[in-house]
Design a protein around this motif. Structure first.
Motif, mmCIF file in Angstrom:
data_model
loop_
_atom_site.group_PDB
_atom_site.id
_atom_site.type_symbol
_atom_site.label_atom_id
_atom_site.label_comp_id
_atom_site.label_asym_id
_atom_site.label_seq_id
_atom_site.Cartn_x
_atom_site.Cartn_y
_atom_site.Cartn_z
ATOM 1 N N ILE A 1 0.818 -1.214 0.000
ATOM 2 C CA ILE A 1 0.000 0.000 0.000
ATOM 3 C C ILE A 1 0.849 1.260 0.000
ATOM 4 O O ILE A 1 0.713 2.134 -0.872
ATOM 5 N N VAL A 2 1.737 1.390 0.982
ATOM 6 C CA VAL A 2 2.526 2.623 1.105
ATOM 7 C C VAL A 2 3.453 2.835 -0.086
ATOM 8 O O VAL A 2 3.475 3.940 -0.665
ATOM 9 N N PRO A 3 4.229 1.828 -0.523
ATOM 10 C CA PRO A 3 5.084 2.045 -1.701
ATOM 11 C C PRO A 3 4.302 2.447 -2.950
ATOM 12 O O PRO A 3 4.740 3.316 -3.705
ATOM 13 N N LEU A 4 3.151 1.799 -3.167
ATOM 14 C CA LEU A 4 2.335 2.148 -4.325
ATOM 15 C C LEU A 4 1.837 3.587 -4.247
ATOM 16 O O LEU A 4 1.864 4.327 -5.237
ATOM 17 N N CYS A 5 1.391 3.970 -3.059
ATOM 18 C CA CYS A 5 0.863 5.325 -2.888
ATOM 19 C C CYS A 5 1.967 6.373 -3.050
ATOM 20 O O CYS A 5 1.746 7.432 -3.644
ATOM 21 N N GLU A 6 3.144 6.080 -2.532
ATOM 22 C CA GLU A 6 4.260 7.013 -2.700
ATOM 23 C C GLU A 6 4.669 7.116 -4.160
ATOM 24 O O GLU A 6 4.981 8.206 -4.661
ATOM 25 N N LEU B 1 -0.702 8.816 -4.247
ATOM 26 C CA LEU B 1 -2.056 8.558 -3.774
ATOM 27 C C LEU B 1 -2.114 8.601 -2.251
ATOM 28 O O LEU B 1 -1.088 8.511 -1.572
ATOM 29 N N ARG B 2 -3.320 8.716 -1.720
ATOM 30 C CA ARG B 2 -3.522 8.653 -0.277
ATOM 31 C C ARG B 2 -3.578 7.194 0.170
ATOM 32 O O ARG B 2 -4.372 6.401 -0.344
ATOM 33 N N ALA B 3 -2.740 6.858 1.127
ATOM 34 C CA ALA B 3 -2.635 5.475 1.559
ATOM 35 C C ALA B 3 -3.921 4.995 2.226
ATOM 36 O O ALA B 3 -4.287 3.819 2.118
ATOM 37 N N ASP B 4 -4.626 5.895 2.943
ATOM 38 C CA ASP B 4 -5.831 5.461 3.641
ATOM 39 C C ASP B 4 -6.925 5.034 2.665
ATOM 40 O O ASP B 4 -7.713 4.127 2.947
ATOM 41 N N ALA C 1 -1.158 -1.624 10.770
ATOM 42 C CA ALA C 1 -0.692 -0.696 11.807
ATOM 43 C C ALA C 1 0.752 -0.232 11.617
ATOM 44 O O ALA C 1 1.044 0.956 11.815
ATOM 45 N N PRO C 2 1.686 -1.104 11.225
ATOM 46 C CA PRO C 2 3.067 -0.638 11.045
ATOM 47 C C PRO C 2 3.211 0.465 9.998
ATOM 48 O O PRO C 2 4.205 1.192 9.997
ATOM 49 N N HIS C 3 2.205 0.588 9.122
ATOM 50 C CA HIS C 3 2.237 1.614 8.077
ATOM 51 C C HIS C 3 1.354 2.813 8.449
ATOM 52 O O HIS C 3 1.097 3.676 7.605
ATOM 53 N N GLY C 4 0.892 2.830 9.720
ATOM 54 C CA GLY C 4 0.050 3.928 10.167
ATOM 55 C C GLY C 4 -1.366 3.870 9.638
ATOM 56 O O GLY C 4 -2.070 4.884 9.590
ATOM 57 N N GLY D 1 -3.715 1.335 10.665
ATOM 58 C CA GLY D 1 -4.485 0.384 11.461
ATOM 59 C C GLY D 1 -5.953 0.740 11.582
ATOM 60 O O GLY D 1 -6.797 -0.145 11.732
ATOM 61 N N GLY D 2 -6.288 2.018 11.511
ATOM 62 C CA GLY D 2 -7.679 2.439 11.625
ATOM 63 C C GLY D 2 -8.567 1.883 10.530
ATOM 64 O O GLY D 2 -9.783 1.727 10.723
ATOM 65 N N ALA D 3 -7.986 1.573 9.377
ATOM 66 C CA ALA D 3 -8.778 1.047 8.265
ATOM 67 C C ALA D 3 -9.402 -0.302 8.616
ATOM 68 O O ALA D 3 -10.452 -0.662 8.085
ATOM 69 N N ALA D 4 -8.767 -1.038 9.531
ATOM 70 C CA ALA D 4 -9.288 -2.347 9.924
ATOM 71 C C ALA D 4 -10.657 -2.232 10.575
ATOM 72 O O ALA D 4 -11.439 -3.190 10.569
ATOM 73 N N LEU D 5 -10.960 -1.067 11.146
ATOM 74 C CA LEU D 5 -12.264 -0.864 11.785
ATOM 75 C C LEU D 5 -13.401 -0.906 10.765
ATOM 76 O O LEU D 5 -14.557 -1.104 11.126
ATOM 77 N N GLY D 6 -13.084 -0.719 9.495
ATOM 78 C CA GLY D 6 -14.104 -0.737 8.456
ATOM 79 C C GLY D 6 -14.515 -2.133 8.029
ATOM 80 O O GLY D 6 -15.443 -2.289 7.226
#
Length: 209
Positions: A89-94, A98-101, A159-162, A164-169
């Protein structure tokens, strides 16, 4: 610039969807394999190099072991898929700006759709009563404990990529509800098939007397 951003987002989502579509296919294969083992055993009376087939002729303990193995395989497939997908996710967004969230939420949505395939595969027609019972067993295991582990695994990977909140969805309640409904349908099918077999047995005995 907006057009390029949309194109990049589409590419990133397509890559993620490809990973999770693979998971979806493997989950279907795992459930189908369990059901087919019973059907092939009933048709031929031979294990046909499938370890599970022996369990259906044997003890409740062996049946439980077969279900545990299938459930464990499903859980491992989910963990492995997230282990492979989440770090992208993070490498692709960078790379694509794009926004990682946004991509993390897409991952959660596609994972949910992939896990729905477990119930879909379980409900596929099966003419062997033991296959129906085993399919219901997988859903019982998943609804009672297996599915509940998914949000934790999601959070662990994100979570290691900041993120973790997405898991709540992840809508665990809806997934468990779907699996429970499929389980009830399969148990009803099992009862009906058993009744048909009993009726046929009684009819044949009456014809022989």
């Amino acid at each position: 610039l907006q057009r390029a951003t949309r194109a990049g987002e589409g590419l990133a989502k397509a890559l993620m969807e490809a990973q999770l579509d693979t998971l979806r296919g493997k989950l279907r294969e795992e459930v189908t394999k369990l059901k087919d083992a019973a059907s092939s055993d009933a048709a031929s009376g031979v294990a046909a190099n499938h370890v599970l087939a022996d369990a259906f002729r044997a003890t409740p303990e062996q049946l439980q072991a077969a279900l545990r193995n299938a459930t464990a395989s499903v859980a491992e497939l989910i963990r492995a898929s997230l282990f492979d997908t989440a770090p992208l996710i993070v490498p692709l967004c960078e790379l694509l700006g794009l926004r990682a969230d946004v991509l993390a939420k897409h991952l959660v949505t596609r994972l949910y759709l992939a896990l729905q395939e477990i119930a879909n595969a379980a409900l596929e027609p099966c003419h062997d009563v033991r296959g129906v019972l085993l399919a219901a067993g997988v859903l019982i295991e998943m609804a009672s404990s297996g599915a509940a582990q998914v949000p934790a695994v999601l959070k662990q990977q994100l979570a290691p990529h900041g993120l973790g909140g997405a898991a709540l969805g992840f809508d665990l309640a809806a997934l468990v509800s779907q699996m429970s409904a499929a389980r009830e349908a399969l148990l009803q099918r099992f009862v009906e098939m058993q009744a048909q077999m009993l009726s046929l047995s009684v009819t044949l005995r009456m014809q022989q007397t």
